[in-house]
Design an enzyme around this catalytic site. Structure first.
Site, PDB file in Angstrom:
ATOM      1  N   LYS A  52       0.394  -0.474  -6.682  1.00 52.91           N
ATOM      2  CA  LYS A  52      -0.321   0.779  -6.410  1.00 52.91           C
ATOM      3  C   LYS A  52       0.153   1.864  -7.378  1.00 52.91           C
ATOM      4  O   LYS A  52      -0.645   2.628  -7.909  1.00 52.91           O
ATOM      5  CB  LYS A  52      -0.114   1.210  -4.948  1.00 52.91           C
ATOM      6  CG  LYS A  52      -0.836   0.306  -3.960  1.00 52.91           C
ATOM      7  CD  LYS A  52      -0.447   0.574  -2.516  1.00 52.91           C
ATOM      8  CE  LYS A  52      -1.060  -0.478  -1.592  1.00 52.91           C
ATOM      9  NZ  LYS A  52      -0.695  -0.303  -0.181  1.00 52.91           N
ATOM     10  N   GLN A  96       3.885   2.073   3.574  1.00 47.11           N
ATOM     11  CA  GLN A  96       3.543   0.654   3.463  1.00 47.11           C
ATOM     12  C   GLN A  96       3.905  -0.078   4.761  1.00 47.11           C
ATOM     13  O   GLN A  96       4.996   0.081   5.305  1.00 47.11           O
ATOM     14  CB  GLN A  96       4.276   0.035   2.257  1.00 47.11           C
ATOM     15  CG  GLN A  96       3.838  -1.377   1.907  1.00 47.11           C
ATOM     16  CD  GLN A  96       2.379  -1.492   1.460  1.00 47.11           C
ATOM     17  OE1 GLN A  96       1.802  -0.550   0.925  1.00 47.11           O
ATOM     18  NE2 GLN A  96       1.772  -2.632   1.706  1.00 47.11           N
ATOM     19  N   ASP A 119      -4.902   5.935   3.284  1.00 41.42           N
ATOM     20  CA  ASP A 119      -5.057   4.574   3.802  1.00 41.42           C
ATOM     21  C   ASP A 119      -6.167   4.518   4.850  1.00 41.42           C
ATOM     22  O   ASP A 119      -6.635   3.438   5.208  1.00 41.42           O
ATOM     23  CB  ASP A 119      -3.752   4.124   4.489  1.00 41.42           C
ATOM     24  CG  ASP A 119      -2.921   3.190   3.623  1.00 41.42           C
ATOM     25  OD1 ASP A 119      -3.504   2.482   2.791  1.00 41.42           O
ATOM     26  OD2 ASP A 119      -1.684   3.183   3.804  1.00 41.42           O
TER      27      ASP A 119
HETATM   28  N1  GUN Z   1       0.094  -3.457   4.386  1.00 38.41           N
HETATM   29  C1  GUN Z   1      -0.887  -4.341   4.091  1.00 38.41           C
HETATM   30  N2  GUN Z   1      -1.989  -3.703   3.632  1.00 38.41           N
HETATM   31  C2  GUN Z   1      -1.683  -2.378   3.637  1.00 38.41           C
HETATM   32  C3  GUN Z   1      -2.420  -1.224   3.259  1.00 38.41           C
HETATM   33  O1  GUN Z   1      -3.580  -1.266   2.845  1.00 38.41           O
HETATM   34  N3  GUN Z   1      -1.747  -0.040   3.403  1.00 38.41           N
HETATM   35  C4  GUN Z   1      -0.479   0.027   3.880  1.00 38.41           C
HETATM   36  N4  GUN Z   1       0.069   1.245   3.990  1.00 38.41           N
HETATM   37  N5  GUN Z   1       0.220  -1.026   4.246  1.00 38.41           N
HETATM   38  C5  GUN Z   1      -0.382  -2.229   4.119  1.00 38.41           C
END
Ligand code: GUN
Length: 294
Positions: A52, A96, A119
């Site tokens: 990311k 995350q 998110d």
């Molecule tokens: N864990 C798995 N997919 C995601 C996501 O799209 N965002 C976050 N914050 N954690 C995740």
């Protein structure tokens, strides 16, 4: 069979975002800024957060990773989030997932300002999505919708089977596919771990969106001719042919199912790149909303 090429679509969107950022820089304005909080040392989470950040940097966004100890208390984590909520130089904040067991994910998600929740996991954003109001959409479902729009897949009145009911993918995509919208309006069924006779459902589905986390689960004898397949699975399997010792496969037995599919996403290169670019789009949206308010 047409391959749903998330890699090239995501590149197109990233190039567009990059040109927008260049315009911002030429106007001497500050750049969009995404902050990602990573708690502990889960290797998959580390990989995702790093990807990311790389994607942010490539298009000229500022990005910061805050790496916190596995044993951080819930209160301390919330304090950090509240501080970022108040920082006017930060547009987007993600924590995350998964988090260590002593931390309540719902409480953490709720602590993030809904204006910075790129998110799309905050209850306010999920509620808006359910009502069809503008909101930050969760990245993976948002990416899937964009693939469907790009390839102009006919979804209206189709039987869409969503396999998996997670808060991140299955549940939100099931809501989006049933909306009264051009590339939605599907008749949606959600299958999950307690579903009986899943083959009966898969054989009846015109569109299958699968987010199960089981490598090669969906086989050719389970689908009908002409089915549309969206594979959200990202599973690592051992491979002697790869230097790393592993390779990625989806939840779909790609080589056999592609013979029957009208459209299918590859893994890697399908939904994965669309998820990351959706996060960038949400961050840019958060930035624009903030700048327009100032
Ligand atoms: N864990 C798995 N997919 C995601 C996501 O799209 N965002 C976050 N914050 N954690 C995740």
């Amino acid at each position: 069979m047409i391959l749903l090429d998330g890699k090239s679509l995501s590149k197109k969107i990233r190039l567009h975002l990059h040109s927008q950022v260049k315009k911002i820089i030429s106007l001497k304005k500050r750049k969009p800024h995404l902050v990602a909080i990573l708690v502990g040392n889960n290797p998959a989470s580390k990989t995702y957060v790093t990807s990311k950040q790389k994607a942010c940097n490539e298009i000229g966004f500022d990005s910061t990773i805050i790496h916190l100890d596995e044993n951080i208390s819930q209160d301390e984590l919330i304090k950090k989030i509240l501080k970022i909520n108040l920082d006017s130089n930060i547009d987007g904040l993600i924590v995350q997932l998964p988090l260590p067991n002593h931390i309540d994910e719902f409480l953490i998600t709720k602590s993030i300002s809904d204006k910075k929740d790129v998110d799309g996991f905050h209850p306010v954003n999920l509620g808006k999505m359910m009502l069809g109001a503008p909101s930050f959409l969760p990245a993976t479902p948002f990416g899937i919708i964009k693939l469907i729009e790009e390839y102009e897949i006919d979804t209206v009145g189709k039987n869409c089977l969503v396999i998996g009911r997670s808060n991140i993918v299955g549940r939100p995509i099931s809501i989006l596919m049933s909306r009264n919208a051009k590339f939605a309006n599907a008749t949606v069924t959600v299958a999950h771990s307690r579903t009986k006779d899943i083959k009966n459902l898969t054989l009846n589905a015109d569109i299958i969106i699968i987010a199960l986390g089981k490598e090669n689960f969906l086989k050719a004898d389970m689908v009908k001719e002409g089915v549309v397949i969206i594979d959200v699975g990202i599973n690592r399997i051992k491979s002697k042919e790869h230097k790393s010792g592993w390779r990625l496969v989806g939840d779909v037995d790609f080589n056999s199912v592609k013979q029957k599919a009208s459209f299918i996403t590859p893994v890697p290169g399908g939904v994965g790149p669309m998820t990351i670019v959706s996060l960038l789009q949400n961050t840019f949206l958060a930035y624009k909303q903030k700048i327009n308010k100032i």
